[in-house]
Design a protein around this motif. Structure first.
Motif, PDB file in Angstrom:
ATOM      1  N   ARG A 263       1.006  -1.184  -0.055  1.00  0.00           N
ATOM      2  CA  ARG A 263      -0.066   0.107  -0.038  1.00  0.00           C
ATOM      3  C   ARG A 263       0.893   1.268  -0.129  1.00  0.00           C
ATOM      4  N   SER A 264       1.974   1.374   0.925  1.00  0.00           N
ATOM      5  CA  SER A 264       2.884   2.424   0.852  1.00  0.00           C
ATOM      6  C   SER A 264       3.481   2.427  -0.568  1.00  0.00           C
ATOM      7  N   PHE A 265       3.929   1.596  -1.263  1.00  0.00           N
ATOM      8  CA  PHE A 265       4.405   1.379  -2.534  1.00  0.00           C
ATOM      9  C   PHE A 265       3.499   2.061  -3.675  1.00  0.00           C
ATOM     10  N   ALA A 266       2.148   1.918  -3.665  1.00  0.00           N
ATOM     11  CA  ALA A 266       1.316   2.387  -4.587  1.00  0.00           C
ATOM     12  C   ALA A 266       1.030   3.774  -4.193  1.00  0.00           C
ATOM     13  N   ALA A 267       1.199   4.308  -2.848  1.00  0.00           N
ATOM     14  CA  ALA A 267       0.736   5.794  -2.522  1.00  0.00           C
ATOM     15  C   ALA A 267       1.986   6.450  -2.945  1.00  0.00           C
ATOM     16  N   PHE A 268       3.192   6.253  -2.687  1.00  0.00           N
ATOM     17  CA  PHE A 268       4.156   6.752  -3.121  1.00  0.00           C
ATOM     18  C   PHE A 268       4.334   7.057  -4.701  1.00  0.00           C
ATOM     19  N   GLY A 269       3.952   6.221  -5.280  1.00  0.00           N
ATOM     20  CA  GLY A 269       3.714   6.241  -6.852  1.00  0.00           C
ATOM     21  C   GLY A 269       2.777   7.175  -7.404  1.00  0.00           C
TER      22      GLY A 269
ATOM     23  N   ALA B 126       2.576  12.712  -0.288  1.00  0.00           N
ATOM     24  CA  ALA B 126       3.530  12.157   0.323  1.00  0.00           C
ATOM     25  C   ALA B 126       3.640  11.666   1.797  1.00  0.00           C
ATOM     26  N   GLU B 127       2.823  12.395   2.542  1.00  0.00           N
ATOM     27  CA  GLU B 127       2.546  12.555   3.951  1.00  0.00           C
ATOM     28  C   GLU B 127       1.879  11.224   4.318  1.00  0.00           C
ATOM     29  N   HIS B 128       0.818  10.690   3.322  1.00  0.00           N
ATOM     30  CA  HIS B 128       0.311   9.598   3.742  1.00  0.00           C
ATOM     31  C   HIS B 128       0.956   8.188   3.240  1.00  0.00           C
TER      32      HIS B 128
ATOM     33  N   THR C  56       4.290   8.256   3.617  1.00  0.00           N
ATOM     34  CA  THR C  56       5.142   7.998   4.608  1.00  0.00           C
ATOM     35  C   THR C  56       4.609   7.422   5.874  1.00  0.00           C
ATOM     36  N   GLY C  57       3.412   7.515   6.065  1.00  0.00           N
ATOM     37  CA  GLY C  57       2.799   7.226   7.185  1.00  0.00           C
ATOM     38  C   GLY C  57       2.667   5.481   7.150  1.00  0.00           C
ATOM     39  N   LEU C  58       1.999   5.144   5.875  1.00  0.00           N
ATOM     40  CA  LEU C  58       2.233   3.797   5.715  1.00  0.00           C
ATOM     41  C   LEU C  58       3.414   3.183   5.616  1.00  0.00           C
ATOM     42  N   LEU C  59       4.455   3.669   5.231  1.00  0.00           N
ATOM     43  CA  LEU C  59       5.865   3.197   5.193  1.00  0.00           C
ATOM     44  C   LEU C  59       6.376   3.073   6.449  1.00  0.00           C
ATOM     45  N   ASP C  60       5.929   4.115   7.509  1.00  0.00           N
ATOM     46  CA  ASP C  60       6.337   3.948   9.006  1.00  0.00           C
ATOM     47  C   ASP C  60       5.845   2.686   9.630  1.00  0.00           C
ATOM     48  N   GLN C  61       4.525   2.880   9.205  1.00  0.00           N
ATOM     49  CA  GLN C  61       3.820   1.408   9.917  1.00  0.00           C
ATOM     50  C   GLN C  61       4.242   0.009   9.439  1.00  0.00           C
ATOM     51  N   ALA C  62       4.635  -0.343   8.221  1.00  0.00           N
ATOM     52  CA  ALA C  62       5.399  -1.488   7.804  1.00  0.00           C
ATOM     53  C   ALA C  62       6.915  -1.429   8.276  1.00  0.00           C
ATOM     54  N   TRP C  63       7.549  -0.418   8.193  1.00  0.00           N
ATOM     55  CA  TRP C  63       8.867  -0.490   8.647  1.00  0.00           C
ATOM     56  C   TRP C  63       8.980  -0.755   9.931  1.00  0.00           C
ATOM     57  N   ASN C  64       8.160  -0.258  10.977  1.00  0.00           N
ATOM     58  CA  ASN C  64       8.191  -0.292  12.365  1.00  0.00           C
ATOM     59  C   ASN C  64       7.731  -1.636  12.917  1.00  0.00           C
ATOM     60  N   SER C  65       6.851  -2.434  11.917  1.00  0.00           N
ATOM     61  CA  SER C  65       6.211  -3.618  12.224  1.00  0.00           C
ATOM     62  C   SER C  65       7.377  -4.837  13.205  1.00  0.00           C
TER      63      SER C  65
END
Length: 426
Positions: free
Chosen positions: A179-185, A191-193, A195-204
């Motif tokens: 979902r983060s990949f799709a949002a970034f592209g 970009a804020e949204h 990045t929020g998804l990125l942090d959620q996946a990264w910190n899991s």
């Protein structure tokens, strides 16, 4: 089909001879595929370089996906995986297979209608589960990701019946990373949204190597935003610390360093990526990756040369600016000097004029006194009945009075017109 003989061949092969291991696994996988049977053995590791059973199963399902690259094959693969791969290694194999097979079949994206019909078949089967739907979801999402269809991927992950059938798996770190990949592209998502998804996946706590890969890929393909290069560089540096021999993470780190114009560090990172790039691989093309890495290396070298030229140009500009500043200061000093000289000459002229004026007043006063004295003396001398002594006394007194008068006029004039120091001390 003699399944026992195939299993025996795999059990007897040595993992130290990579060429022989690859040949035997390919032959056994082809025999199973052509015989219409699935691999009968159990996979007890996630070692894709040395486990003969895993390598053979990998080659077998690769042939199946190349024959029919759709989510029905993904469902069959998922069912086999859930039975024949031990639980502790299941997640690693599931993520590698679903995304890897998606990459090699990315040119066969199923339409919405085809996907709907296949979903009905998969969900309607008795032995179907959320695990099967999840594997199929990752497989189709992997195709969309490989083709950089960001908006289609976002819509699929958000509202597809297949993703809904995955149930609790929709909260997995890998699903969030996609979902983060799709949002970034996507140009429609901030970009804020993303990045929020990125942090959620990264910190899991469930973050795996594939989660990291998709997160970094998403940052890399994003349109430029504030802090873009720093985010890619910092996350890739963390990935390299966790996976020091992963070529793709060194490549992402080089890309991030290149974005922040740290060309020296980027050159080291891309060179490391080329060194760790394996020459073999059934899901990715070594030649394609090597060309991509070399292109990035050329861009980094060009960036370094451009930075050097920019630094030299900046140095020349600074030197020229310093010369201009020095010339300006010299001109300013010269103007000040000339101004001071002109002001001094003006003051001296004023003082001379004032002195001349003062002398003129003094002369007028003296001549006036002299004339008055002469006239007065004649009157005293020619008129009256005074004695000579009295006449001399009167003339002397009259002369003293005029001398005093002349002195008072001259002194007063000097007192009034004398030079006085200015406030600035000049």
């Amino acid at each position: 089909m003699d399944f026992a003989s195939h299993t025996a061949r795999l059990d007897s092969i040595s993992a130290t001879d990579s060429r022989e291991l690859d040949r035997v696994c390919e032959e056994v996988a082809t025999a199973l595929y052509e015989g219409g049977g699935e691999p009968p053995f159990t996979v007890e590791s996630a070692d894709f370089a040395a486990d003969a059973h895993l390598i053979c199963a990998d080659r077998y399902w690769r042939l199946r996906f190349l024959e029919r690259p759709d989510i029905r094959t993904a469902a069959d693969c998922s069912r086999w995986l859930n039975v024949h791969v031990t639980r502790e290694h299941r997640t690693e194999v599931l993520e590698k297979w679903s995304l890897g097979y998606a990459f090699i079949t990315k040119d066969t994206v199923e339409s919405t209608a085809e996907l709907s019909r296949a979903v009905e078949e998969i969900v309607g089967q008795e032995n179907s589960s959320g695990d099967v739907a999840y594997f199929a979801t990752l497989y189709h999402a992997g195709k969309l990701r490989s083709n950089f269809w960001f908006d289609e991927l976002h819509q699929f992950l958000d509202s597809s019946l297949l993703t809904l059938a995955a149930g609790v798996h929709r909260r997995s770190a890998l699903f969030t990373a996609l979902r983060s990949f799709a949002a970034f592209g996507s140009r429609a998502i901030t970009a804020e949204h993303a990045t929020g998804l990125l942090d959620q996946a990264w910190n899991s706590p469930e973050r795996t190597r594939h989660v990291v890969d998709i997160c970094l890929n998403g940052i890399n393909v994003a349109a430029p935003f504030e802090g873009h290069g720093e985010l890619l560089r910092d996350r890739a540096a963390e990935a390299v610390r966790d996976h020091p021999f992963d070529h793709i993470f060194h490549f992402r780190l080089a890309a991030g360093q290149h974005l922040v114009r740290d060309e020296d560090a980027a050159l080291v990172s891309i060179t490391t990526a080329l060194r760790h790039l394996p020459a073999l691989g059934s899901r990715g093309s070594h030649k394609l990756l090597q060309e991509q890495y070399l292109a990035k290396r050329d861009a980094i070298l060009e960036g370094g040369r451009r930075a050097l030229l920019d630094a030299e140009h900046e140095q020349r500009l600074r030197a020229q600016e310093a010369r201009h500043q020095q010339r300006y200061e010299q001109l300013e000093a010269e103007l000040h000097r000339r101004g001071d000289e002109q002001a001094k000459a003006h003051r001296e002229g004023q003082e001379a004029a004032r002195a001349n004026h003062v002398r003129s007043v003094e002369l007028v006063a003296v001549f006036t006194s002299a004339i008055a004295f002469a006239v007065g003396s004649l009157q005293v001398s020619l008129t009256g009945s005074f004695t000579l002594r009295d006449r001399l006394f009167l003339i002397g007194a009259w002369g003293v009075a005029h001398v005093v008068f002349a002195l008072l006029v001259v002194g007063g004039t000097w007192l009034i017109t004398r030079p006085r120091p200015s406030r600035d001390g000049s």
